[in-house]
Write a protein that holds these residues in place. Structure first.
Motif, PDB file in Angstrom:
ATOM      1  N   SER A 121       1.443  11.933  11.399  1.00 55.68           N
ATOM      2  CA  SER A 121       1.580  12.836  11.896  1.00 55.68           C
ATOM      3  C   SER A 121       1.515  13.654  13.345  1.00 55.68           C
ATOM      4  O   SER A 121       2.703  14.099  14.183  1.00 55.68           O
ATOM      5  N   ASN A 122       0.528  14.119  12.663  1.00 52.62           N
ATOM      6  CA  ASN A 122      -0.578  14.949  14.368  1.00 52.62           C
ATOM      7  C   ASN A 122      -0.607  13.756  15.321  1.00 52.62           C
ATOM      8  O   ASN A 122      -0.440  14.548  16.869  1.00 52.62           O
ATOM      9  N   TYR A 123      -0.560  12.942  15.463  1.00 52.04           N
ATOM     10  CA  TYR A 123      -0.761  11.386  16.370  1.00 52.04           C
ATOM     11  C   TYR A 123       1.210  12.074  16.802  1.00 52.04           C
ATOM     12  O   TYR A 123       1.102  11.956  17.925  1.00 52.04           O
ATOM     13  N   LEU A 124       1.778  11.089  16.359  1.00 50.68           N
ATOM     14  CA  LEU A 124       3.303  11.493  16.258  1.00 50.68           C
ATOM     15  C   LEU A 124       3.746  12.725  17.444  1.00 50.68           C
ATOM     16  O   LEU A 124       4.639  12.370  18.722  1.00 50.68           O
ATOM     17  N   LYS A 171      10.342  10.766  23.670  1.00 47.63           N
ATOM     18  CA  LYS A 171      10.606  10.217  25.085  1.00 47.63           C
ATOM     19  C   LYS A 171       9.784   8.786  25.348  1.00 47.63           C
ATOM     20  O   LYS A 171       9.643   8.376  26.468  1.00 47.63           O
ATOM     21  N   ASN A 172       8.465   8.922  24.174  1.00 44.70           N
ATOM     22  CA  ASN A 172       7.709   8.096  24.260  1.00 44.70           C
ATOM     23  C   ASN A 172       8.162   7.080  23.289  1.00 44.70           C
ATOM     24  O   ASN A 172       8.093   6.464  22.046  1.00 44.70           O
ATOM     25  N   LYS A 173       7.455   5.634  23.985  1.00 44.77           N
ATOM     26  CA  LYS A 173       7.939   4.724  22.847  1.00 44.77           C
ATOM     27  C   LYS A 173       6.649   4.475  21.943  1.00 44.77           C
ATOM     28  O   LYS A 173       7.295   4.257  21.024  1.00 44.77           O
ATOM     29  N   GLU A 174       5.386   5.446  21.468  1.00 46.02           N
ATOM     30  CA  GLU A 174       4.493   4.714  20.901  1.00 46.02           C
ATOM     31  C   GLU A 174       5.221   5.553  19.712  1.00 46.02           C
ATOM     32  O   GLU A 174       5.476   5.103  18.206  1.00 46.02           O
ATOM     33  N   ALA A 175       5.695   6.588  20.126  1.00 50.20           N
ATOM     34  CA  ALA A 175       5.695   7.793  19.461  1.00 50.20           C
ATOM     35  C   ALA A 175       7.256   7.246  18.684  1.00 50.20           C
ATOM     36  O   ALA A 175       7.403   8.013  16.914  1.00 50.20           O
ATOM     37  N   LEU A 176       7.865   7.501  19.451  1.00 52.85           N
ATOM     38  CA  LEU A 176       9.070   6.844  18.913  1.00 52.85           C
ATOM     39  C   LEU A 176       9.467   5.646  17.573  1.00 52.85           C
ATOM     40  O   LEU A 176       9.982   5.284  16.368  1.00 52.85           O
ATOM     41  N   ILE A 177       8.675   4.565  18.573  1.00 52.10           N
ATOM     42  CA  ILE A 177       8.409   3.666  17.482  1.00 52.10           C
ATOM     43  C   ILE A 177       7.290   3.849  15.644  1.00 52.10           C
ATOM     44  O   ILE A 177       7.877   3.248  14.270  1.00 52.10           O
ATOM     45  N   LEU A 178       6.530   4.535  15.498  1.00 58.20           N
ATOM     46  CA  LEU A 178       5.828   4.960  14.331  1.00 58.20           C
ATOM     47  C   LEU A 178       7.395   6.292  13.685  1.00 58.20           C
ATOM     48  O   LEU A 178       7.086   6.414  13.001  1.00 58.20           O
ATOM     49  N   PHE A 179       7.958   6.569  14.788  1.00 58.87           N
ATOM     50  CA  PHE A 179       8.464   7.854  14.129  1.00 58.87           C
ATOM     51  C   PHE A 179       9.728   6.577  12.960  1.00 58.87           C
ATOM     52  O   PHE A 179       9.883   7.648  11.336  1.00 58.87           O
ATOM     53  N   GLY A 180       9.954   6.116  13.659  1.00 51.91           N
ATOM     54  CA  GLY A 180      10.908   4.979  13.290  1.00 51.91           C
ATOM     55  C   GLY A 180       9.996   4.065  11.615  1.00 51.91           C
ATOM     56  O   GLY A 180      11.278   4.836  10.088  1.00 51.91           O
ATOM     57  N   ASN A 181       8.764   4.347  11.927  1.00 59.99           N
ATOM     58  CA  ASN A 181       8.723   3.691  10.778  1.00 59.99           C
ATOM     59  C   ASN A 181       8.131   3.969   9.687  1.00 59.99           C
ATOM     60  O   ASN A 181       7.701   4.215   8.352  1.00 59.99           O
ATOM     61  N   SER A 182       7.952   5.708  10.196  1.00 58.86           N
ATOM     62  CA  SER A 182       7.341   6.204   8.712  1.00 58.86           C
ATOM     63  C   SER A 182       8.144   7.385   7.861  1.00 58.86           C
ATOM     64  O   SER A 182       7.455   8.190   7.373  1.00 58.86           O
ATOM     65  N   MET A 183       9.690   7.145   8.182  1.00 57.43           N
ATOM     66  CA  MET A 183      10.379   8.285   7.778  1.00 57.43           C
ATOM     67  C   MET A 183      10.714   8.541   6.289  1.00 57.43           C
ATOM     68  O   MET A 183      10.730   9.505   6.317  1.00 57.43           O
ATOM     69  N   ASN A 225      12.261  18.753   6.115  1.00 61.96           N
ATOM     70  CA  ASN A 225      12.957  19.760   6.876  1.00 61.96           C
ATOM     71  C   ASN A 225      12.456  19.006   8.741  1.00 61.96           C
ATOM     72  O   ASN A 225      13.009  19.711  10.146  1.00 61.96           O
ATOM     73  N   VAL A 226      11.391  18.596   7.984  1.00 57.67           N
ATOM     74  CA  VAL A 226      10.433  17.924   9.914  1.00 57.67           C
ATOM     75  C   VAL A 226      11.363  16.659  10.250  1.00 57.67           C
ATOM     76  O   VAL A 226      11.430  16.239  11.334  1.00 57.67           O
ATOM     77  N   LEU A 227      11.673  16.020   8.848  1.00 60.54           N
ATOM     78  CA  LEU A 227      12.413  14.680   9.708  1.00 60.54           C
ATOM     79  C   LEU A 227      13.937  15.085  10.457  1.00 60.54           C
ATOM     80  O   LEU A 227      14.565  14.778  11.082  1.00 60.54           O
ATOM     81  N   MET A 245      14.884  14.222  13.687  1.00 59.79           N
ATOM     82  CA  MET A 245      16.279  13.454  14.500  1.00 59.79           C
ATOM     83  C   MET A 245      16.866  14.075  15.201  1.00 59.79           C
ATOM     84  O   MET A 245      17.598  13.144  16.228  1.00 59.79           O
ATOM     85  N   LYS A 246      17.312  15.557  15.206  1.00 58.74           N
ATOM     86  CA  LYS A 246      18.440  15.826  15.886  1.00 58.74           C
ATOM     87  C   LYS A 246      17.446  16.398  17.174  1.00 58.74           C
ATOM     88  O   LYS A 246      18.610  16.028  18.241  1.00 58.74           O
ATOM     89  N   GLN A 247      16.216  16.124  17.380  1.00 58.08           N
ATOM     90  CA  GLN A 247      15.776  16.050  18.577  1.00 58.08           C
ATOM     91  C   GLN A 247      16.101  14.581  19.638  1.00 58.08           C
ATOM     92  O   GLN A 247      16.448  14.554  20.461  1.00 58.08           O
ATOM     93  N   VAL A 248      16.061  13.581  18.627  1.00 60.23           N
ATOM     94  CA  VAL A 248      16.526  12.449  18.807  1.00 60.23           C
ATOM     95  C   VAL A 248      17.176  12.322  19.093  1.00 60.23           C
ATOM     96  O   VAL A 248      18.390  11.654  20.535  1.00 60.23           O
ATOM     97  N   ILE A 249      18.935  13.149  18.093  1.00 60.51           N
ATOM     98  CA  ILE A 249      20.041  12.538  18.923  1.00 60.51           C
ATOM     99  C   ILE A 249      20.788  13.268  20.086  1.00 60.51           C
ATOM    100  O   ILE A 249      21.496  13.017  20.625  1.00 60.51           O
ATOM    101  N   LYS A 250      19.885  14.852  20.177  1.00 57.02           N
ATOM    102  CA  LYS A 250      20.539  15.330  21.658  1.00 57.02           C
ATOM    103  C   LYS A 250      20.099  14.479  22.514  1.00 57.02           C
ATOM    104  O   LYS A 250      20.396  14.867  23.848  1.00 57.02           O
TER     105      LYS A 250
END
Length: 281
Positions: free
Chosen positions: A142-145, A153-165, A171-173, A177-182
């Motif tokens: 989470s700290n890395y993400l 906008k970061n490819k690696e962070a997005l991949i990790l976000f998808g895998n760590s759900m 609340n964090v999720l 996700m709101k940020q991604v949708i926006k």
């Protein structure tokens, strides 16, 4: 092959250190070192580090010098191959192979910290839906993400976000996700690579929101984003799965059964087996 700057960056991130922490015993400015890591070229000359400073830097951070230089001769395509195989293994649901790949990646000093975390998450997801993943590891990931404000906008962070759900705080999720949708609301202005990545995140989010967290927050928005994707061979499977979830939410078991049967007939047996939800329960 890895260059010195890339190899230094991999070692620093593996120790979870900032550039300032990494340089604490070395007389090199952070701005200068940042140019070395990123291979910035000025006036036709690429930023580099002297051999004496390099040895001092490695020693001050307890990096094995012999292993460091051996990794410089390693073909970087091998890392890419491991990453691609990891993705295929996840899609195939092969828990045993995922664990084997994880072990290979973790001992490979040429692998990025992002790839190592991704391997841990995928192996844990296929093993027991991350139930055995310890909280310390989750916190590190989470700290890395979210170390960057522009993580979305970061490819690696997005991949990790998808895998760590599956193991995130709800609340964090939802906030992430709101940020991604926006950021990706106008999905079709982005490249195919980005659209594939974001649509995968949306599929993962919808599944976890409905069946893990029991929430409808940003589910309609995620499904709508998938619906916007072009109806072609690149996104066809994503759109079918998105439609399946939409049918589930609408209580349309008839079309759910038809979609699942079609996936099975087309060879997507693993995917179809994960779409076995009985809305009457």
């Amino acid at each position: 092959m890895l260059n010195v700057g890339q190899a230094l960056k991999n070692e620093r991130l593996a120790q979870n250190k900032t550039q300032q922490e990494w340089l604490r015993d070395i007389n090199v400015s952070v701005s200068r070192y940042s140019e070395i890591e990123n291979g910035i070229i000025k006036n036709g000359k690429k930023a580099d580090i002297g051999s004496e400073q390099l040895i001092l830097l490695l020693g001050s951070n307890n990096v094995d010098v012999k292993n460091f230089f051996s990794n410089l001769t390693e073909d970087s395509t091998s890392i890419e191959k491991l990453s691609l195989e990891l993705s295929r293994t996840f899609n195939d649901g092969d828990a045993k192979r995922a664990n084997e790949l994880k072990n290979k990646i973790l001992v490979n000093s040429g692998a990025s910290l992002s790839l190592k975390y991704r391997a841990i998450l995928i192996a844990a997801e296929l093993k027991d839906h991350m139930a055995s993943l310890d909280q310390n590891t989750i916190d590190k990931i989470s700290n890395y993400l979210y170390r960057s404000k522009n993580w979305v906008k970061n490819k690696e962070a997005l991949i990790l976000f998808g895998n760590s759900m599956p193991r995130m705080n709800l609340n964090v999720l939802k906030r992430r996700m709101k940020q991604v949708i926006k950021e990706y609301a106008d999905i079709n202005k982005f490249s195919d690579g980005v659209r594939r990545r974001i649509s995968t995140i949306c599929i993962n989010y919808v599944f976890n929101a409905i069946f893990v967290y029991k929430t409808n927050a940003y589910v309609p928005e995620s499904l709508n984003l998938i619906k916007k994707l072009p109806a072609n061979d690149i996104y066809g499977l994503k759109k079918m799965v998105g439609q399946y979830y939409a049918d589930y939410l609408n209580g349309d078991q008839k079309h759910m059964a038809k979609l699942k049967e079609l996936l099975e007939r087309c060879g997507y047996t693993f995917l179809a087996s994960h779409l076995s939800f009985d809305i009457s329960k």
